[in-house]
Design a protein around this motif. Structure first.
Motif, mmCIF file in Angstrom:
data_model
loop_
_atom_site.group_PDB
_atom_site.id
_atom_site.type_symbol
_atom_site.label_atom_id
_atom_site.label_comp_id
_atom_site.label_asym_id
_atom_site.label_seq_id
_atom_site.Cartn_x
_atom_site.Cartn_y
_atom_site.Cartn_z
ATOM 1 N N SER A 57 0.832 -1.211 0.000
ATOM 2 C CA SER A 57 0.000 0.000 0.000
ATOM 3 C C SER A 57 0.864 1.257 0.000
ATOM 4 O O SER A 57 0.583 2.214 -0.726
ATOM 5 C CB SER A 57 -0.936 0.017 1.216
ATOM 6 O OG SER A 57 -1.823 -1.068 1.159
ATOM 7 N N ASP A 93 -4.716 0.761 5.367
ATOM 8 C CA ASP A 93 -4.731 1.137 3.953
ATOM 9 C C ASP A 93 -5.426 2.473 3.758
ATOM 10 O O ASP A 93 -4.957 3.346 3.062
ATOM 11 C CB ASP A 93 -5.498 0.087 3.131
ATOM 12 C CG ASP A 93 -4.583 -1.052 2.710
ATOM 13 O OD1 ASP A 93 -3.391 -0.971 3.035
ATOM 14 O OD2 ASP A 93 -5.062 -2.003 2.075
ATOM 15 N N GLU A 142 -3.905 -3.610 -6.089
ATOM 16 C CA GLU A 142 -3.079 -4.116 -4.993
ATOM 17 C C GLU A 142 -3.766 -5.286 -4.311
ATOM 18 O O GLU A 142 -4.918 -5.196 -3.917
ATOM 19 C CB GLU A 142 -2.837 -3.033 -3.932
ATOM 20 C CG GLU A 142 -1.937 -3.535 -2.799
ATOM 21 C CD GLU A 142 -2.186 -2.875 -1.443
ATOM 22 O OE1 GLU A 142 -2.619 -1.713 -1.417
ATOM 23 O OE2 GLU A 142 -1.964 -3.544 -0.418
HETATM 24 MG MG LIG Z 1 -2.021 -3.039 1.847
#
Ligand SMILES: [Mg+2]
Ligand SMILES: Nc1nc2c(ncn2[C@@H]2O[C@H](COP(=O)(O)OP(=O)(O)OP(=O)(O)O)[C@@H](O)[C@H]2O)c(=O)[nH]1
Length: 312
Positions: A57, A93, A142
């Protein structure tokens, strides 16, 4: 508002609503996807995967900013892992990526796994298409690379990057097992830690033994994502891989294969649902099963009959 019309006019609220519709399988989801399809195929998709806590992230955030600096718009699809590996990562995140929302050229969206990874890869693909139709130049997906389903999600990508960190010990075995094959790029993050050189050598050795990468030698970059160190080189590598795929006709090839597997999945899904409702969950089928139990009939001709009826 007309979601599709607004989305195509670069309205972020419309984009957000469209992704929500897809994620929750709202009634208008299929209609939206049908209408935007002809507007897709322009974005370049980058998959970032790697073990929990590797800094994916942080890296995604920095890569997006670098792209923005270079004049590109960026969409980010972050798969929220609900696996036991990463308690608290969801909030993390959101916080880490929060300041991205201040950048006009960047749009971040998290998608919850909710334990249904099968459906998730299709939903991720749809979210990517929506961002593509919106007009994003680059889209980053991601996901935590621990299982086959996550690897499937990465297949949505044109370029896949595997993030690893020093000091994983035997975890390198896990990388060998599944993720190595999909890595077009390797990035050793947390290169401020001990063991970076050793890990670099290990990856090089694994690549040496891997015949998959003919024509493209996956570069191994080093980063300290939390400090933004090494990010420019990573973005350069991504763009080099893009260029490589384009110049060799490979991009068209992998996108064709992807379309084929996406449509195959859609087809299988639809046929299975149809068979479930029209065949499996009927009294007639129950009766036939009972007769098979009693050996009054055999299943082979029954299956042939059903298939013939369904395909008619
Ligand atoms: Mg992450
Ligand atoms: N020392 C060091 N720490 C880093 C580096 N990059 C990221 N971190 C830290 O590592 C932790 C995990 O970073 P994330 O970016 O959340 O990692 P992730 O791979 O997205 O994690 P999950 O999504 O939970 O799998 C955070 O505390 C980061 O600040 C780095 O290069 N060096």
């Amino acid at each position: 508002m007309d979601i599709v019309e607004e989305l195509l006019k670069h309205n972020k609220l419309a984009l957000s609503k469209a992704i929500t519709a897809v994620e929750n399988e709202y009634d208008n989801a299929v209609d939206i996807m049908t209408k935007i399809y002809s507007h897709t195929g322009h974005a370049y998709v980058i998959g970032i995967t790697g073990p929990p806590g590797a800094g994916k992230s942080t890296m995604t955030d920095k890569i997006a900013k670098e792209y923005s600096k270079r004049g590109f718009t960026v969409g980010i699809v972050a798969i929220d892992p609900t696996s036991p590996y990463s308690g608290g990562a969801i909030l993390g995140d959101r916080i880490r990526m929060m300041d991205l929302t201040a950048d006009e050229k960047i749009f971040v969206r998290s998608m919850a796994t909710r334990g249904s990874l099968g459906g998730l890869s299709q939903k991720t693909g749809d979210a990517v298409k929506l961002m593509d139709a919106y007009g994003m130049d680059r889209i980053i997906v991601e996901t935590v690379g621990v299982g086959q389903s996550e690897v499937d999600i990465v297949k949505t990508a044109d370029t896949s990057m595997v993030v690893v960190i020093p000091g994983m010990g035997d975890d390198i075995q896990a990388i060998k097992a599944g993720i190595l094959e999909i890595g077009d790029l390797f990035t050793i993050n947390k290169a401020d830690r001990d063991g970076t050189d050793k890990l670099n050598i290990e990856i090089e050795m694994m690549l040496e033994l891997n015949p998959e990468h003919v024509g493209w030698r996956p570069p191994i970059n080093r980063t300290i994502a939390s400090k933004g160190i090494g990010i420019e080189a990573v973005v350069d590598s991504i763009e080099e891989h893009k260029k490589y795929l384009e110049e060799n006709g490979k991009l068209a090839e992998i996108r064709k294969a992807r379309t084929k597997s996406e449509v195959t999945a859609m087809l299988n899904d639809k046929v299975n649902r149809y068979i479930d409702s029209k065949v499996i969950n009927t009294q007639e089928f129950d009766d036939q099963i009972m007769k098979m139990q009693n050996r009054e009939i055999e299943p082979y001709s029954v299956v042939d009959d059903i298939v013939a009826k369904v395909l008619k």
